[in-house]
Write an enzyme that holds these catalytic residues in place. Structure first.
Site, PDB file in Angstrom:
ATOM      1  N   LYS A 121       2.998   4.921  -3.696  1.00  0.00           N
ATOM      2  CA  LYS A 121       2.948   3.678  -4.462  1.00  0.00           C
ATOM      3  C   LYS A 121       4.031   3.634  -5.533  1.00  0.00           C
ATOM      4  O   LYS A 121       4.657   2.600  -5.735  1.00  0.00           O
ATOM      5  CB  LYS A 121       1.575   3.485  -5.108  1.00  0.00           C
ATOM      6  CG  LYS A 121       0.511   3.047  -4.128  1.00  0.00           C
ATOM      7  CD  LYS A 121      -0.760   2.590  -4.835  1.00  0.00           C
ATOM      8  CE  LYS A 121      -1.810   2.132  -3.816  1.00  0.00           C
ATOM      9  NZ  LYS A 121      -3.108   1.830  -4.456  1.00  0.00           N
ATOM     10  N   LYS A 158      -3.501  -4.082   2.559  1.00  0.00           N
ATOM     11  CA  LYS A 158      -3.549  -5.353   1.838  1.00  0.00           C
ATOM     12  C   LYS A 158      -2.201  -5.662   1.203  1.00  0.00           C
ATOM     13  O   LYS A 158      -1.886  -6.799   0.916  1.00  0.00           O
ATOM     14  CB  LYS A 158      -4.600  -5.303   0.716  1.00  0.00           C
ATOM     15  CG  LYS A 158      -6.036  -5.198   1.188  1.00  0.00           C
ATOM     16  CD  LYS A 158      -6.993  -5.527   0.036  1.00  0.00           C
ATOM     17  CE  LYS A 158      -8.282  -4.727   0.079  1.00  0.00           C
ATOM     18  NZ  LYS A 158      -8.200  -3.426  -0.616  1.00  0.00           N
ATOM     19  N   LYS A 207       0.004   2.278   8.292  1.00  0.00           N
ATOM     20  CA  LYS A 207      -1.381   1.801   8.241  1.00  0.00           C
ATOM     21  C   LYS A 207      -1.423   0.328   7.842  1.00  0.00           C
ATOM     22  O   LYS A 207      -0.562  -0.141   7.092  1.00  0.00           O
ATOM     23  CB  LYS A 207      -2.205   2.661   7.282  1.00  0.00           C
ATOM     24  CG  LYS A 207      -1.924   2.413   5.834  1.00  0.00           C
ATOM     25  CD  LYS A 207      -2.970   3.036   4.919  1.00  0.00           C
ATOM     26  CE  LYS A 207      -2.602   2.664   3.482  1.00  0.00           C
ATOM     27  NZ  LYS A 207      -3.391   3.224   2.450  1.00  0.00           N
TER      28      LYS A 207
HETATM   29  P1  TYM Z   1      -8.881   0.329  -0.703  1.00  0.00           P
HETATM   30  O1  TYM Z   1      -9.307  -0.886  -1.464  1.00  0.00           O
HETATM   31  O2  TYM Z   1      -7.422   0.537  -0.502  1.00  0.00           O
HETATM   32  O3  TYM Z   1      -9.554   0.346   0.718  1.00  0.00           O
HETATM   33  C1  TYM Z   1     -10.961   0.180   0.874  1.00  0.00           C
HETATM   34  C2  TYM Z   1     -11.464   1.042   2.024  1.00  0.00           C
HETATM   35  O4  TYM Z   1     -10.812   0.690   3.250  1.00  0.00           O
HETATM   36  C3  TYM Z   1     -10.242   1.838   3.850  1.00  0.00           C
HETATM   37  N1  TYM Z   1      -9.000   1.441   4.527  1.00  0.00           N
HETATM   38  C4  TYM Z   1      -8.702   1.734   5.801  1.00  0.00           C
HETATM   39  N2  TYM Z   1      -9.372   2.406   6.760  1.00  0.00           N
HETATM   40  C5  TYM Z   1      -8.788   2.515   7.969  1.00  0.00           C
HETATM   41  N3  TYM Z   1      -7.568   1.983   8.265  1.00  0.00           N
HETATM   42  C6  TYM Z   1      -6.862   1.303   7.333  1.00  0.00           C
HETATM   43  N4  TYM Z   1      -5.674   0.784   7.627  1.00  0.00           N
HETATM   44  C7  TYM Z   1      -7.427   1.156   6.038  1.00  0.00           C
HETATM   45  N5  TYM Z   1      -7.000   0.546   4.899  1.00  0.00           N
HETATM   46  C8  TYM Z   1      -7.974   0.746   3.989  1.00  0.00           C
HETATM   47  C9  TYM Z   1      -9.978   2.775   2.695  1.00  0.00           C
HETATM   48  O5  TYM Z   1      -9.858   4.113   3.127  1.00  0.00           O
HETATM   49  C10 TYM Z   1     -11.176   2.538   1.826  1.00  0.00           C
HETATM   50  O6  TYM Z   1     -12.285   3.276   2.285  1.00  0.00           O
HETATM   51  N6  TYM Z   1      -9.297   3.958  -4.145  1.00  0.00           N
HETATM   52  C11 TYM Z   1     -10.028   3.153  -3.170  1.00  0.00           C
HETATM   53  C12 TYM Z   1     -11.166   2.370  -3.768  1.00  0.00           C
HETATM   54  C13 TYM Z   1     -12.141   3.180  -4.554  1.00  0.00           C
HETATM   55  C14 TYM Z   1     -13.182   4.003  -4.033  1.00  0.00           C
HETATM   56  C15 TYM Z   1     -13.869   4.509  -5.169  1.00  0.00           C
HETATM   57  C16 TYM Z   1     -13.579   4.344  -2.741  1.00  0.00           C
HETATM   58  C17 TYM Z   1     -12.239   3.224  -5.891  1.00  0.00           C
HETATM   59  N7  TYM Z   1     -13.282   4.026  -6.277  1.00  0.00           N
HETATM   60  C18 TYM Z   1     -14.960   5.369  -5.005  1.00  0.00           C
HETATM   61  C19 TYM Z   1     -14.672   5.218  -2.600  1.00  0.00           C
HETATM   62  C20 TYM Z   1     -15.343   5.728  -3.723  1.00  0.00           C
HETATM   63  C21 TYM Z   1      -9.080   2.164  -2.533  1.00  0.00           C
HETATM   64  O7  TYM Z   1      -8.070   1.806  -3.089  1.00  0.00           O
HETATM   65  O8  TYM Z   1      -9.517   1.633  -1.347  1.00  0.00           O
END
Ligand code: TYM
Length: 332
Positions: free
Chosen positions: A112, A198, A195
């Site tokens: 990032k 968003k 991957k």
């Molecule tokens: P975030 O918002 O980027 O993504 C949310 C969830 O979606 C999964 N994900 C994917 N899985 C498979 N293929 C993909 N291309 C893909 N893109 C996203 C992510 O692995 C995630 O599970 N830091 C985290 C949010 C967070 C969190 C937490 C998660 C904050 N606190 C506590 C678990 C527990 C994040 O940015 O996810």
């Protein structure tokens, strides 16, 4: 019941197919067997440049999509991270036991910060995984269902929990990540070796949960494949087709070999049409429900407030114990 915790960033108007297949589907399926907490992590979303009114709208939209996808707000605790002050407070304490070098090894930060450039690479982006650890540890979490890209952050969370427990006495349950092998990483349709995200530069390869069905179909029909013409799973040589097969299998509940058989001797056009039907069949009703929920934002806000109160109770207990253990003077 054992505890489950997970969350997503409200960083776009819609979730994308990777969020849905990699995480949300698991959440929905696990929520019965666990005492589940699902947050919309708006504090995390502040680590990328955002417009205040848009962040508020995206936060509601994300919550609506959780419910539309089958998260039951009467059964699971679905709330907004910033509504529970303990998240920011525990982050500070945890940051005092996190090594600088340890945080610096997080590959998502490296990616990032490269993309954001010097100006937007903030201290907040750097400490982001510590906030994520606080999210998880406040709730005495047993399992954290996520996609592959969050695995390293959950590992850090475990290390911090163990370190705190051995230094100050046990305050935290040590959680573990639960990652579905087949769907751990969904790829961009235009760029099937990166991957789906968003924050992709172009949205042509991103399937949004709230996309109009006609757009979803167009994106799938234009997905990058290869010149072989055979519907066959082969990650190395056929990343585009393999990714489409994984999406097809995940959303239809069928196995990849059965889908390969169905399309044997037929072209990619047929296969993509079939996939478009599957994706639209799944996303369409979710989209309708989410848009209906967003028609009544006051009702949504009331639900979020009630759930935040439930979350606070659990979080405040952990935080008080932590403050005690590290030696902060209790306010008389
Ligand atoms: P975030 O918002 O980027 O993504 C949310 C969830 O979606 C999964 N994900 C994917 N899985 C498979 N293929 C993909 N291309 C893909 N893109 C996203 C992510 O692995 C995630 O599970 N830091 C985290 C949010 C967070 C969190 C937490 C998660 C904050 N606190 C506590 C678990 C527990 C994040 O940015 O996810």
């Amino acid at each position: 019941k054992p505890r489950l915790y997970s969350g997503m960033q409200p960083s776009a108007d819609s979730l994308q197919a990777g969020n849905y297949i990699g995480a949300l589907v698991q959440w929905r399926d696990l929520q019965q067997a666990y005492d589940a907490f699902f947050s919309v992590v708006d504090l995390h979303a502040l680590t990328q440049p955002s417009i205040p009114d848009e962040l508020r709208a995206k936060t509601r939209r994300t919550a609506a999509q959780y419910i539309a996808a089958g998260i039951e707000p009467s059964q699971s605790t679905l709330y907004v991270q910033s509504h529970v002050a303990a998240h920011a407070e525990l982050t500070w304490i945890l940051s005092t036991i996190t090594g600088f070098g340890e945080a610096n090894r997080m590959t998502q930060f490296k990616d990032k910060s490269q993309r954001y450039g010097n100006e937007n690479t903030t201290v907040g982006l750097f400490t982001y995984p510590v906030l994520m650890a606080a999210d998880i540890l406040l709730y005495q979490t047993d399992i954290v269902p996520v996609g592959e890209d969050q695995k390293q952050h959950v590992e850090l969370t475990r290390d911090l929990a163990e370190r705190f427990n051995s230094r100050y006495g046990t305050a935290f349950t040590v959680p573990r990540a639960v990652i579905q092998k087949e769907t751990a990483r969904i790829y961009d349709l235009q760029n099937p070796t990166s991957k789906m995200s968003k924050s992709a530069e172009s949205d042509a390869g991103v399937l949004w949960l709230l996309d109009d069905p006609a757009i979803t179909k167009k994106k799938i029909m234009r997905a990058v494949t290869d010149s072989e013409g055979a519907v066959r799973f082969d990650r190395e040589n056929k990343p585009g087709v393999s990714n489409l097969l994984v999406i097809y299998a995940a959303l239809s509940g069928r196995q990849v070999p059965a889908i390969e058989d169905e399309y044997a001797g037929r072209g990619y056009g047929d296969f993509k049409k079939g996939l478009a039907d599957v994706v639209i069949g799944e996303f369409g009703p979710v989209r309708e429900r989410a848009l209906a929920l967003l028609d009544d934002p006051a009702e949504l806000d009331r639900m979020l407030a009630a759930n935040a109160a439930r979350a606070s109770e659990v979080a405040e207990r952990t935080l008080a114990d932590v403050y005690d253990k590290v030696g902060l003077l209790r306010r008389a």
